[in-house]
Design a protein around this motif. Structure first.
Motif, PDB file in Angstrom:
ATOM      1  N   GLY A   1       5.635   6.451   6.722  1.00  0.00           N
ATOM      2  CA  GLY A   1       6.308   7.631   6.161  1.00  0.00           C
ATOM      3  C   GLY A   1       7.640   7.291   5.523  1.00  0.00           C
ATOM      4  N   SER A   2       8.375   6.352   6.121  1.00  0.00           N
ATOM      5  CA  SER A   2       9.691   5.996   5.588  1.00  0.00           C
ATOM      6  C   SER A   2       9.589   5.226   4.267  1.00  0.00           C
ATOM      7  CB  SER A   2      10.470   5.160   6.613  1.00  0.00           C
ATOM      8  OG  SER A   2       9.890   3.874   6.755  1.00  0.00           O
ATOM      9  N   LEU A   3       8.453   4.534   4.040  1.00  0.00           N
ATOM     10  CA  LEU A   3       8.275   3.779   2.793  1.00  0.00           C
ATOM     11  C   LEU A   3       8.044   4.717   1.607  1.00  0.00           C
ATOM     12  CD1 LEU A   3       6.057   0.843   4.119  1.00  0.00           C
ATOM     13  CD2 LEU A   3       8.406   0.671   3.300  1.00  0.00           C
ATOM     14  N   ASN A   4       7.413   5.860   1.875  1.00  0.00           N
ATOM     15  CA  ASN A   4       7.220   6.898   0.862  1.00  0.00           C
ATOM     16  C   ASN A   4       6.828   8.191   1.582  1.00  0.00           C
ATOM     17  OD1 ASN A   4       6.510   8.597  -1.222  1.00  0.00           O
ATOM     18  ND2 ASN A   4       5.309   7.075  -2.340  1.00  0.00           N
TER      19      ASN A   4
ATOM     20  N   ILE B   1       1.241   3.827  17.589  1.00  0.00           N
ATOM     21  CA  ILE B   1       0.801   4.698  16.483  1.00  0.00           C
ATOM     22  C   ILE B   1       1.959   5.513  15.933  1.00  0.00           C
ATOM     23  CG2 ILE B   1      -0.647   6.704  15.932  1.00  0.00           C
ATOM     24  CD1 ILE B   1      -2.795   5.484  17.768  1.00  0.00           C
ATOM     25  N   LYS B   2       2.788   6.047  16.827  1.00  0.00           N
ATOM     26  CA  LYS B   2       3.942   6.863  16.399  1.00  0.00           C
ATOM     27  C   LYS B   2       4.924   6.035  15.569  1.00  0.00           C
ATOM     28  CE  LYS B   2       7.848   9.481  18.255  1.00  0.00           C
ATOM     29  NZ  LYS B   2       8.651   9.733  19.483  1.00  0.00           N
ATOM     30  N   GLU B   3       5.251   4.848  16.057  1.00  0.00           N
ATOM     31  CA  GLU B   3       6.226   3.987  15.358  1.00  0.00           C
ATOM     32  C   GLU B   3       5.697   3.523  13.994  1.00  0.00           C
ATOM     33  OE1 GLU B   3       9.275   3.360  16.057  1.00  0.00           O
ATOM     34  OE2 GLU B   3       9.484   3.952  18.158  1.00  0.00           O
ATOM     35  N   LEU B   4       4.434   3.079  13.955  1.00  0.00           N
ATOM     36  CA  LEU B   4       3.883   2.572  12.692  1.00  0.00           C
ATOM     37  C   LEU B   4       3.701   3.697  11.672  1.00  0.00           C
ATOM     38  CD1 LEU B   4       1.320  -0.200  13.743  1.00  0.00           C
ATOM     39  CD2 LEU B   4       3.795  -0.322  13.477  1.00  0.00           C
ATOM     40  N   ALA B   5       3.297   4.877  12.150  1.00  0.00           N
ATOM     41  CA  ALA B   5       3.173   6.027  11.242  1.00  0.00           C
ATOM     42  C   ALA B   5       4.544   6.391  10.674  1.00  0.00           C
ATOM     43  CB  ALA B   5       2.564   7.218  11.979  1.00  0.00           C
ATOM     44  N   GLY B   6       5.576   6.261  11.492  1.00  0.00           N
ATOM     45  CA  GLY B   6       6.941   6.524  11.038  1.00  0.00           C
ATOM     46  C   GLY B   6       7.377   5.551   9.955  1.00  0.00           C
TER      47      GLY B   6
ATOM     48  N   TRP C   1       0.817  -1.225   0.000  1.00  0.00           N
ATOM     49  CA  TRP C   1       0.000   0.000   0.000  1.00  0.00           C
ATOM     50  C   TRP C   1       0.848   1.271   0.000  1.00  0.00           C
ATOM     51  CZ3 TRP C   1      -0.751  -4.156   3.279  1.00  0.00           C
ATOM     52  CH2 TRP C   1      -1.893  -4.927   3.043  1.00  0.00           C
ATOM     53  N   PHE C   2       1.967   1.222   0.701  1.00  0.00           N
ATOM     54  CA  PHE C   2       2.650   2.479   1.017  1.00  0.00           C
ATOM     55  C   PHE C   2       4.068   2.625   0.464  1.00  0.00           C
ATOM     56  CE2 PHE C   2      -0.330   1.809   4.706  1.00  0.00           C
ATOM     57  CZ  PHE C   2      -1.202   2.847   4.385  1.00  0.00           C
ATOM     58  N   LYS C   3       4.657   1.566  -0.080  1.00  0.00           N
ATOM     59  CA  LYS C   3       6.035   1.689  -0.580  1.00  0.00           C
ATOM     60  C   LYS C   3       6.025   2.327  -1.962  1.00  0.00           C
ATOM     61  CE  LYS C   3      10.373  -0.744  -1.296  1.00  0.00           C
ATOM     62  NZ  LYS C   3      11.077  -2.046  -1.315  1.00  0.00           N
ATOM     63  N   ALA C   4       6.865   3.348  -2.136  1.00  0.00           N
ATOM     64  CA  ALA C   4       6.949   4.042  -3.432  1.00  0.00           C
ATOM     65  C   ALA C   4       7.135   3.010  -4.556  1.00  0.00           C
ATOM     66  CB  ALA C   4       8.107   5.027  -3.410  1.00  0.00           C
ATOM     67  N   PRO C   5       6.420   3.171  -5.686  1.00  0.00           N
ATOM     68  CA  PRO C   5       5.610   4.339  -6.069  1.00  0.00           C
ATOM     69  C   PRO C   5       4.209   4.362  -5.455  1.00  0.00           C
ATOM     70  CG  PRO C   5       5.540   2.729  -7.825  1.00  0.00           C
ATOM     71  CD  PRO C   5       6.454   2.159  -6.771  1.00  0.00           C
ATOM     72  N   ASN C   6       3.823   3.338  -4.678  1.00  0.00           N
ATOM     73  CA  ASN C   6       2.499   3.362  -4.040  1.00  0.00           C
ATOM     74  C   ASN C   6       2.476   4.416  -2.938  1.00  0.00           C
ATOM     75  OD1 ASN C   6       1.746   1.150  -5.613  1.00  0.00           O
ATOM     76  ND2 ASN C   6       2.506  -0.314  -4.095  1.00  0.00           N
TER      77      ASN C   6
END
Length: 309
Positions: A221-224, A213-218, A186-191
């Motif tokens: 964000g790092s995936l894209n 929540i903080k760790e997973l949101a991070g 879902w979240f790794k670029a280019p997704n």
């Protein structure tokens, strides 16, 4: 009669493990061998007090839509033949034939996992249906979409139905390592996509909601870096459901539209209201999500306190 009077006393003096003695008589924990554990995929279902009826409703609903999406469940030829020629060979000894047949059925059931199998969840009013050979997200989304469109109520005791596409141990390091790969589709670029994270813990007091929540949101964000948080109407909702030491995860669509995947709520609002004033309906749903999450947090902390008493 003195003997009759002595009998109850003798019963009382029996050691606690008296009835568990002997081979095969040891007490097994409820649901032993069929409990929710890391590595499973399936569907987490919350219900209103009646877990037995919830399981029945779940099998019926999942079976109906499972057959529509994936075709009827296939069983092996061996299972279909069990009541045929094998029994005829042993007609002279009915008892032997029966034993043989029961043994074959048990063996084949153990070898072949069913498409849907209820397992012990580890929490009250929560049912977990393990799935085999299907995509839980696609199936549950299809069910909710159909119910949202038709407004046809199909269950009485099932409340929410959440697909669980992955499970790992409910410890921060395990979760971080697992989600780095789990989130990629879902979240790794280019997704990319807008997202929110909803968190619920049951019978677990060692995890911190804020930290998770903080760790997973991070990680998202790092995936894209283009993945952005949206608490109003996100494209994706990351569902984190922790029960005891198991973390259940999924990334779902239409979480707001489908009323937090609540089967009772999704059939309530009329299509006319949505068409006439979609923006106000969205606002109403968003406020419900925020409010409901707050209520769930309160319940969660209460459950944790009660569990630790």
């Amino acid at each position: 009669c003195p003997m009759a009077a002595a009998e109850p006393a003798a019963r009382k003096r029996r050691p606690k493990g008296h009835f568990a003695a002997g081979p095969g008589r040891a007490k097994r924990p409820r649901g032993a061998g069929r409990q929710l554990e890391a590595g499973m995929r399936g569907i987490l279902i919350t219900c209103n007090m009646n877990e037995r009826k919830c399981v029945g409703e779940a099998y019926s609903l999942l079976g109906e839509y499972g057959d529509l999406l994936y075709g009827p469940e296939q069983f092996s030829d061996h299972e279909e033949r069990l009541s045929g020629s094998d029994r005829e060979e042993d007609e002279d000894d009915v008892e032997a034939a029966l034993k043989k047949e029961v043994g074959q059925i048990r063996a084949s059931t153990e070898q072949k996992l069913r498409r849907f199998q209820s397992v012990e969840s580890g929490a009250n009013n929560v049912v977990f249906i393990r799935t085999q050979g299907i995509e839980p997200e696609n199936l549950v989304h299809h069910i909710l979409k159909d119910m949202h469109t038709t407004k046809k109520k199909k269950t009485r005791v099932i409340l929410r139905m959440l697909p669980i596409s992955g499970t790992c141990k409910a410890f921060m390091e395990d979760m971080k390592k697992y989600t780095e790969t789990f989130f990629e589709p879902w979240f790794k670029a280019p997704n990319k996509g807008t997202f929110q994270i909803v968190y619920k813990a049951r019978n677990n007091s060692h995890m911190s909601r804020e930290e998770v929540i903080k760790e997973l949101a991070g990680i998202v964000g790092s995936l894209n870096p283009e993945n952005k948080v949206d608490l109003n109407n996100p494209q994706y909702t990351v569902v984190v459901e922790i029960i005891k030491t198991v973390c259940c995860l999924s990334v779902v669509r239409d979480y707001v539209l489908f009323r937090k995947y609540n089967l009772q709520e999704v059939v309530k609002s009329s299509k006319e209201d949505a068409q006439q004033n979609p923006s106000s309906l969205a606002e109403e749903q968003n406020s419900e999500v925020v409010k409901a999450e707050t209520e769930e947090e309160k319940k969660s902390s209460k459950e944790v306190k009660e569990e630790n008493k």
